[in-house]
Motif scaffolding. Structure first.
Motif, PDB file in Angstrom:
ATOM      1  N   ASP A   9      50.581  47.596  37.081  1.00  0.00           N
ATOM      2  CA  ASP A   9      51.494  48.333  36.202  1.00  0.00           C
ATOM      3  C   ASP A   9      51.618  49.802  36.595  1.00  0.00           C
ATOM      4  O   ASP A   9      52.440  50.526  36.037  1.00  0.00           O
ATOM      5  CB  ASP A   9      51.077  48.202  34.737  1.00  0.00           C
ATOM      6  CG  ASP A   9      49.669  48.721  34.464  1.00  0.00           C
ATOM      7  OD1 ASP A   9      49.010  49.217  35.402  1.00  0.00           O
ATOM      8  OD2 ASP A   9      49.220  48.621  33.306  1.00  0.00           O
ATOM      9  N   PRO A  16      58.357  50.023  36.567  1.00  0.00           N
ATOM     10  CA  PRO A  16      58.222  49.547  35.184  1.00  0.00           C
ATOM     11  C   PRO A  16      59.387  48.638  34.788  1.00  0.00           C
ATOM     12  O   PRO A  16      60.525  48.836  35.233  1.00  0.00           O
ATOM     13  CB  PRO A  16      58.242  50.841  34.364  1.00  0.00           C
ATOM     14  CG  PRO A  16      57.841  51.920  35.322  1.00  0.00           C
ATOM     15  CD  PRO A  16      58.380  51.503  36.651  1.00  0.00           C
ATOM     16  N   ARG A  69      56.890  38.595  35.684  1.00  0.00           N
ATOM     17  CA  ARG A  69      57.604  39.226  34.579  1.00  0.00           C
ATOM     18  C   ARG A  69      58.951  38.542  34.304  1.00  0.00           C
ATOM     19  O   ARG A  69      59.382  37.658  35.046  1.00  0.00           O
ATOM     20  CB  ARG A  69      57.868  40.704  34.887  1.00  0.00           C
ATOM     21  CG  ARG A  69      56.653  41.557  34.986  1.00  0.00           C
ATOM     22  CD  ARG A  69      56.956  43.045  35.018  1.00  0.00           C
ATOM     23  NE  ARG A  69      58.129  43.455  35.803  1.00  0.00           N
ATOM     24  CZ  ARG A  69      58.307  44.677  36.263  1.00  0.00           C
ATOM     25  NH1 ARG A  69      57.404  45.622  36.017  1.00  0.00           N
ATOM     26  NH2 ARG A  69      59.376  44.992  36.959  1.00  0.00           N
TER      27      ARG A  69
END
Length: 412
Positions: free
Chosen positions: A396, A401, A360
């Motif tokens: 996820d 998050p 990410r």
């Protein structure tokens, strides 16, 4: 006269056009030429080679990195891939000094593993300052939170996934009353707080908590309090020898037959050392299990042939991180840290460790995790056959998050 002038001007124009085209061609060729600093792409493995974390990482992580390098035939972008390793002795100053030497004198491009958070933070900051890459397997969620950088990534697991995530999954399955047995320092407090938050958020309750000193030999008074509680789950917020000692003595008290025992930081080598007679019934989150599918079994058998032990999740994660780094270098055409890290975030992480994993914006490699339970001795088919996978948890759903990340890169 006029005709001769026109011809001269035309020749000059075509000559200039040819020169411009040649320059453009040279520039394009230079841009396409792989750009590698030094004569090799150098990878360092910095971890505990002889102490508390040597079995779960140590020489096994070095071997896992070597396996990733061998898959590339030992070269990338026409340059040799070199591997170095060192023991940081779980001391941040020693780890930082070795990392600085590697980065500034020896031309090391990337350092992986660490296992110890204090060393990891020291090297992560240094790598940022020197435009180098750090690939971290230590637990603290702050690596990809408030301490995140453009040139670091976190593989394997986090304190959030294995503390909050574990309690969240268990509470959702009906395990709604907990008792916490917590080692009394920052590591234990952090995991206990995450567990408490997840349990209460899921509608459950923490019925009590007892804290014990680091390196406690006798856990009987703490375990008796857990045993007398009405909690369905007893969570041991501890790691290493403290966790192993607690689980061993809990089995002697018969606690594992009366309640569900969980712990946030458990490795395959811990269970191997404890034995199934003591560890059976223990539940926890893991990022990897060697016997999960054909791909994990095949890779793990090759690892076993080299190490005479099955790989832990950290060792498998080091393989994955190093392999993905080399793929990114190859795709980027350079070993420049920021360019390579950007490419690592672009490419999916597809290997025996993770299918469809994603690095990410905050540097966290998000991938599936597994809720497992340690088998009874009668259920095991032989050495290293220790886990029963209860549930596969999508990345996820188990990792924090991105919207909640404290990473400045995300906020900006």
């Amino acid at each position: 006269m006029i005709a001769n002038t026109l011809r001269s001007q035309a020749n000059t124009w075509w000559s200039r056009l040819a020169i411009a085209a040649a320059i453009a061609l040279q520039v394009n060729c230079a841009a396409a030429e792989p750009q590698v600093s030094g004569d090799a792409v150098k990878i360092g493995i910095l971890n505990d080679q002889s102490g508390l974390y040597a079995d779960l990482a140590g020489p096994g992580s070095v071997e896992a990195a070597r396996m990733a390098i061998e898959e590339f035939g030992g070269t990338v972008l026409g340059k040799k891939i070199e591997l170095v390793f060192a023991d940081h002795q779980n001391k941040a100053d020693i780890g930082a000094a070795k990392a600085r030497e590697w980065f500034t004198k020896d031309g090391v491009d990337v350092i992986a593993d660490f296992s110890n958070s204090s060393v990891g933070f020291a090297v992560q900051s240094l790598a940022k300052d020197l435009n180098k890459i750090a690939l971290i397997t230590a637990a603290s969620s702050d690596f990809t939170g408030k301490a995140c950088t453009e040139t670091s990534a976190q593989w394997v697991y986090t304190s959030y996934s294995n503390g909050f995530g574990l309690a969240k999954i268990m509470a959702a399955a009906g395990y709604d009353s907990w008792f916490l047995v917590t080692v009394d320092y920052a590591f234990g407090h952090a995991f206990a707080n995450d567990i408490r938050k997840a349990v209460t958020a899921g509608g459950g309750a923490v019925l009590g908590e007892v804290r014990f000193p680091l390196n406690s030999a006798d856990m009987s008074s703490f375990l008796l309090q857990a045993q007398s509680s009405k909690a369905k789950v007893v969570a041991f917020s501890a790691a290493g020898s403290d966790m192993a000692n607690a689980i061993k003595q809990a089995a002697e008290f018969g606690l594992n037959q009366q309640k569900t025992l969980v712990a946030p930081a458990v490795f395959l080598t811990d269970i191997h050392a404890l034995g199934l007679d003591k560890a059976n019934g223990l539940r926890f989150i893991t990022a990897f299990y060697w016997d999960r599918n054909e791909a994990t079994r095949a890779w793990s058998q090759r690892f076993y042939a080299r190490r005479n032990a099955m790989p832990t999740m950290t060792q498998a994660g080091v393989y994955s991180a190093v392999r993905h780094y080399l793929k990114a270098v190859e795709a980027a055409g350079t070993d420049d840290a920021k360019i390579v890290m950007a490419k690592m975030k672009d490419l999916p992480v597809d290997d025996m460790f993770s299918q469809g994993g994603k690095v990410r914006a905050d540097g966290l490699m998000v991938h599936d995790m597994y809720l497992v339970e340690v088998k009874k001795p009668s259920e095991s088919k032989g050495p290293w056959d220790y886990y029963r996978i209860i549930q596969t948890i999508p990345g996820d759903q188990i990792f924090q998050p991105l919207s909640e990340s404290a990473c400045p890169l995300v906020r900006s």
